[in-house]
Design a protein around this motif. Structure first.
Motif, PDB file in Angstrom:
ATOM      1  N   ALA A 419     -11.588 -16.381 -91.709  1.00  0.00           N
ATOM      2  CA  ALA A 419     -12.877 -16.443 -91.018  1.00  0.00           C
ATOM      3  C   ALA A 419     -13.949 -17.027 -91.934  1.00  0.00           C
ATOM      4  O   ALA A 419     -14.076 -16.641 -93.101  1.00  0.00           O
ATOM      5  N   GLU A 420     -14.734 -17.959 -91.395  1.00  0.00           N
ATOM      6  CA  GLU A 420     -15.759 -18.644 -92.177  1.00  0.00           C
ATOM      7  C   GLU A 420     -17.151 -18.179 -91.771  1.00  0.00           C
ATOM      8  O   GLU A 420     -17.353 -17.626 -90.678  1.00  0.00           O
ATOM      9  N   VAL A 435     -12.829 -17.078 -83.428  1.00  0.00           N
ATOM     10  CA  VAL A 435     -11.512 -17.192 -84.047  1.00  0.00           C
ATOM     11  C   VAL A 435     -10.897 -18.492 -83.569  1.00  0.00           C
ATOM     12  O   VAL A 435     -10.516 -18.623 -82.412  1.00  0.00           O
ATOM     13  N   THR A 436     -10.835 -19.484 -84.441  1.00  0.00           N
ATOM     14  CA  THR A 436     -10.295 -20.801 -84.102  1.00  0.00           C
ATOM     15  C   THR A 436      -9.463 -21.308 -85.258  1.00  0.00           C
ATOM     16  O   THR A 436      -9.654 -20.895 -86.414  1.00  0.00           O
ATOM     17  N   PRO A 437      -8.522 -22.222 -84.998  1.00  0.00           N
ATOM     18  CA  PRO A 437      -7.725 -22.776 -86.091  1.00  0.00           C
ATOM     19  C   PRO A 437      -8.502 -23.722 -86.974  1.00  0.00           C
ATOM     20  O   PRO A 437      -8.239 -23.839 -88.169  1.00  0.00           O
ATOM     21  N   LYS A 452      -4.782 -24.128 -94.854  1.00  0.00           N
ATOM     22  CA  LYS A 452      -4.879 -24.594 -93.482  1.00  0.00           C
ATOM     23  C   LYS A 452      -5.025 -23.397 -92.562  1.00  0.00           C
ATOM     24  O   LYS A 452      -4.257 -22.445 -92.620  1.00  0.00           O
ATOM     25  N   LYS A 453      -6.035 -23.453 -91.676  1.00  0.00           N
ATOM     26  CA  LYS A 453      -6.282 -22.352 -90.760  1.00  0.00           C
ATOM     27  C   LYS A 453      -5.345 -22.449 -89.573  1.00  0.00           C
ATOM     28  O   LYS A 453      -4.957 -23.526 -89.144  1.00  0.00           O
ATOM     29  N   VAL A 458      -2.017 -19.845 -78.713  1.00  0.00           N
ATOM     30  CA  VAL A 458      -3.180 -20.518 -78.133  1.00  0.00           C
ATOM     31  C   VAL A 458      -4.217 -19.502 -77.702  1.00  0.00           C
ATOM     32  O   VAL A 458      -5.434 -19.701 -77.842  1.00  0.00           O
ATOM     33  N   ALA A 459      -3.742 -18.358 -77.175  1.00  0.00           N
ATOM     34  CA  ALA A 459      -4.668 -17.307 -76.741  1.00  0.00           C
ATOM     35  C   ALA A 459      -5.418 -16.691 -77.913  1.00  0.00           C
ATOM     36  O   ALA A 459      -6.414 -16.002 -77.723  1.00  0.00           O
ATOM     37  N   GLY A 460      -4.926 -16.929 -79.138  1.00  0.00           N
ATOM     38  CA  GLY A 460      -5.620 -16.391 -80.306  1.00  0.00           C
ATOM     39  C   GLY A 460      -6.971 -17.033 -80.548  1.00  0.00           C
ATOM     40  O   GLY A 460      -7.805 -16.467 -81.261  1.00  0.00           O
ATOM     41  N   GLU A 461      -7.208 -18.205 -79.971  1.00  0.00           N
ATOM     42  CA  GLU A 461      -8.524 -18.837 -80.086  1.00  0.00           C
ATOM     43  C   GLU A 461      -9.474 -18.148 -79.110  1.00  0.00           C
ATOM     44  O   GLU A 461      -9.342 -18.284 -77.901  1.00  0.00           O
ATOM     45  N   ARG A 462     -10.440 -17.412 -79.639  1.00  0.00           N
ATOM     46  CA  ARG A 462     -11.302 -16.603 -78.784  1.00  0.00           C
ATOM     47  C   ARG A 462     -12.594 -16.291 -79.525  1.00  0.00           C
ATOM     48  O   ARG A 462     -12.698 -16.485 -80.741  1.00  0.00           O
TER      49      ARG A 462
END
Length: 625
Positions: A419-420, A435-437, A452-453, A458-462
Motif C-alpha cells: 500500500a502506497e 487496493v490496486t496492482p 512489483k505490486k 481481479v476482485a482484489g482491486e477495490r
C-alpha cells in the motif's frame, strides 16, 4: 584415527570440507557437504578419503584458472556432488592425484605441501588440443592417456551430466577413449540415467517435443505471466523432477517417471535443502531411506527425519508438474493428449488429500482475540526486537498495523505491505484505501517501488473504508509522515521476502514455531495470522452487511448470476456499514495511539464521526419536516 572432513551427524556419516577463503566468493558458498550414506565407520573413511581427494583437486583447478566463470565452477561443483561414492576409480578430478600408469593404484597428492600443476606441454590447452597430443606417445615423458584423464575427467563428467548425453555422445567425439567412454566414468547406482540416445520424436509432434521439463516450465511461466513466488514454485518442481528422473525430452517422460518422482518425494525430509543442507532431493530421500532401514534393523539408531507433508508434495511439486505436462500435451510436445501427471497425487489419511480436511483456517476464538490485542505488541513491549515481552516500548511499525488491518479491514498481508501513500484518498467524505496492482499517487506519478505490486484476484482491486479505530490510532498521521519523508509505501519498514512477497516475511514473524502468535499462546494448526480475515468475515455477517458487499470488502469473486448486474463501486451506505461494524465486545480503546494527531470530524449520511483521543459517533435524527 579420525578421518579428516568426515563427521557423524544424527547417526549417519557426512563429508564436510571448508572451501578456502580466497575461493568462497567464486564458489558462492563456504563449504562442500554431502552425505556418505552409511553408518559404517570404515566405509565412511574410504568414501571420505575419495571425496577429500576430489574436493582438494577441485579447489586447485579453480585456483589455477582465474578466468573460470561462475557457471563453469557451478557445473564442476555439481559434478563433485554426482561422484559415485564406491566407484572403483572414484577420483574424477585427477589433478588431485599422482599420475600413475595403467593398473597402478591412485594415491592422494599432498595438496598442502606441493599442489599439483598441469603438465607444461598442455597447460592452458583445451580438451580438443589435448586429444591431438595423443599422436605423440611421449609428451614430456608422460603418458598422454594419463594426462588426458588427469586434466579432463571433471570437465567431461560435468558436461555429460549437464547435456544429458551418454559418454560416447560427448560433443560428437564418438568413442574417443574407448567403447565405454572416459576411464572411470560409472553411473551412480540407483540414479535414473539419461537415455543413451534421445532418438527422434515421432512424426506429428511440435517443436517443443525436444525440450525438457525445465524449459517447458519457463514457457508456462511466460504464457501464464505467473508472479515471482508462483514462478519459483514451478521452477523448483521442474528442477526436482529432473534431479530424480534425469534430463530428457518431455516426449520420453512417462507416468512411471512421475510415480517414481512422487515416491522419492514421500521419502524426502522436510526442509531438506535449508535446515539439512542436502545437495539434492534425490540425495535427501536416499539418506532418509538409509536412516529408516538402519532404524528398522536397530531400534537404537536415530529416527528418520520428518518427511514432506502430502500438502507440500501436492501443492509445491505435483500440481506444477501437472500444469507443465498439460502444457506439453496442448502444444503437441507429447505423443498423445494424455497428461502423464494428471492422476498422480500424494494421499493423506484415509486416502484423501489433507488440504480440505485438516488445513482449513478457522477464525480466532473470542478469548484469543482478547489475548492478541492485549499482548505487548499493542500495549507495550520490551524493545523492537523483543515484542513478546511486556515493557514500555510502543511498536509503531508494520508488525503493529498488520494484524489490525486484517481484523478491521480484511486486508491481505501483501495488500498492506504494498500500500502506497497515494492510495489513501477521501471518498464520499470518508478516508479510504485503494487496493490496486498499479496504483498512482495523487499527483499521477507512477509506482517506482522495486517490488512489483499485485492482487490475488481481479476482485482484489477495490476501495476500502478505513475503520475508525485505525484512524484513532494515527493511521492518517502515519501516511502524512511517510509522505513528508518522500517515502512511497505506507509501511516502509516492511521488507518483502526472498520470493518478492510481504506475506513471506509476515508468516515468519507471526506464524512459525517460536513466532509471535506461538509465544502468546494462540497459534495452532488451524489458527494463524490469516485467521483474522476469517474473523473479519464473521464481523461482516454479524453486522448485517449484504453478501455482495461482503465480497466487495473481502476482495472475493462473486460467481452468482446476480453479480453480473450493477457495479462494485463504493457507496455511502457501505461506508456507514463499516463505521457501525459490530466487533462482538472486542474493544481496542485501550491501545495507545501511535501517531497522535489533531481531532478530525467526518460526516457520512446520518453519521458524524469525531476522532481524537477517542472515537465519537453520533447519528443525526431524521427531520420532522
Amino acid at each position: 584415527m579420525r578421518t579428516p572432513h568426515v563427521a557423524l551427524i544424527r547417526g549417519l556419516y557426512h563429508f564436510r570440507i571448508r572451501i578456502p577463503s580466497c575461493l568462497c566468493k567464486r564458489f558462492g558458498r563456504v563449504e562442500l557437504k554431502r552425505s556418505l550414506a552409511t553408518t559404517d565407520r570404515a566405509a565412511a573413511q574410504r568414501r571420505g578419503l575419495r571425496l577429500s581427494q576430489a574436493a582438494l583437486a577441485l579447489f586447485d583447478a579453480v585456483r589455477r584458472d582465474a578466468q573460470l566463470e561462475s557457471g563453469a565452477i557451478a557445473t564442476m561443483v555439481r559434478a563433485f556432488f554426482a561422484l559415485p561414492l564406491d566407484a572403483p576409480d572414484a577420483t574424477f578430478i585427477a589433478a588431485g592425484r599422482n599420475a600413475v600408469g595403467d593398473g597402478a593404484s591412485a594415491e592422494p597428492s599432498d595438496h598442502i605441501a606441493s599442489p599439483p600443476l598441469p603438465h607444461p606441454a598442455i597447460a592452458g590447452d583445451t580438451w580438443r588440443d589435448v586429444l591431438e597430443a595423443l599422436d605423440d606417445p611421449l609428451v614430456g615423458g608422460a603418458r598422454p592417456l594419463t594426462l588426458l584423464r588427469d586434466l579432463l575427467r571433471v570437465e567431461i563428467e560435468a558436461a555429460l551430466r549437464a547435456v544429458g548425453c551418454a559418454p560416447t555422445e560427448f560433443r560428437g567425439q564418438s568413442d574417443v577413449l574407448g567403447e565405454r567412454g572416459p576411464v572411470g566414468f560409472a553411473p551412480e547406482a540407483g540414479r535414473p540415467q539419461p537415455a543413451t540416445s534421445c532418438g527422434v520424436p515421432p512424426a506429428g509432434l511440435g517443436p517443443k517435443a525436444g525440450q525438457d521439463v525445465a524449459a517447458l516450465a519457463e514457457a508456462v511461466i511466460t504464457e501464464k505471466r505467473l508472479p515471482a513466488k508462483m514462478a519459483e514454485k514451478y521452477r523448483s518442481a521442474a528442477r526436482a523432477f529432473i534431479d530424480v528422473i534425469g534430463s530428457k525430452p518431455v516426449w520420453l517422460c512417462t507416468e512411471d517417471d512421475v510415480l517414481n518422482f512422487k515416491d522419492t518425494l514421500l521419502d524426502a525430509p522436510a526442509r531438506f535443502n535449508t535446515q539439512h543442507k542436502f545437495a539434492s532431493i534425490r540425495e535427501a530421500a536416499a539418506d532418509n531411506r538409509q536412516r529408516r532401514d538402519a532404524r528398522a534393523a536397530d531400534a537404537r539408531q536415530p529416527k528418520p527425519l520428518p518427511t514432506l507433508s502430502t500438502k507440500t508434495i501436492n501443492a509445491n511439486y505435483l500440481s506444477p508438474l501437472r500444469q507443465i505436462f498439460a502444457y506439453a500435451a496442448a502444444n503437441r510436445a507429447t505423443p498423445s493428449k494424455i497428461n502423464a501427471a494428471a492422476t498422480v497425487r500424494a494421499l493423506g489419511v484415509g486416502g484423501e488429500s489433507k488440504r480440505h480436511k485438516v488445513d482449513k483456517r478457522l477464525p480466532f476464538a473470542h478469548d484469543d482475540l482478547r489475548t492478541l490485542f492485549n499482548s505487548p505488541l499493542f500495549v507495550g513491549a520490551l524493545s523492537p526486537k523483543r515484542l513478546h515481552g511486556a515493557g514500555t516500548h510502543l511498536e509503531a511499525g508494520w508488525r503493529f498495523w498488520l494484524p489490525l488491518g486484517m481484523y478491521l479491514m480484511g486486508l491481505r498481508p501483501n495488500e498492506m505491505g504494498q500500500a502506497e501513500v497515494g492510495a489513501v484518498v477521501v471518498e464520499l467524505g470518508w478516508p479510504c484505501l485503494r487496493v490496486t496492482p498499479d496504483a498512482a499517487d495523487e499527483d499521477g506519478e507512477e509506482d517506482r517501488s522495486d517490488v512489483k505490486k499485485r492482487v490475488k484476484t481481479v476482485a482484489g482491486e477495490r476501495t476500502l473504508p478505513i475503520h475508525p479505530e485505525l484512524l484513532r490510532l494515527g493511521f492518517l498521521d502515519l501516511v502524512e509522515a511517510q509522505r513528508s519523508r518522500g517515502a512511497s509505501r505506507i509501511l516502509g519498514d516492511w521488507r518483502p521476502g526472498c520470493d518478492g512477497t510481504y506475506s513471506m516475511t509476515s508468516s515468519k514473524v507471526f506464524n512459525r514455531v517460536g513466532g509471535y502468535l506461538d509465544r502468546i499462546g494462540i497459534k495452532s494448526q488451524r489458527h494463524a495470522l490469516y485467521s483474522l480475515r476469517h474473523n473479519y468475515k464473521n464481523t461482516l455477517r454479524r453486522s448485517g452487511v449484504f453478501p455482495d458487499q461482503q465480497n466487495l470488502l473481502m476482495g472475493h469473486e462473486d460467481a452468482s448470476v446476480a453479480a453480473i448486474y450493477g457495479s462494485r463501486e463504493l457507496s455511502a451506505g457501505l461506508i456507514q456499514a463499516v463505521i457501525d461494524l459490530d466487533l462482538d465486545g472486542i474493544t481496542l480503546d485501550h491501545i495507545p495511539a501511535r501517531f497522535p494527531g489533531p481531532t478530525r470530524t467526518f460526516r457520512v449520511r446520518t453519521r458524524t464521526v469525531t476522532i481524537g483521543g477517542t472515537v465519537s459517533i453520533t447519528k443525526a435524527l431524521p427531520s420532522s419536516g
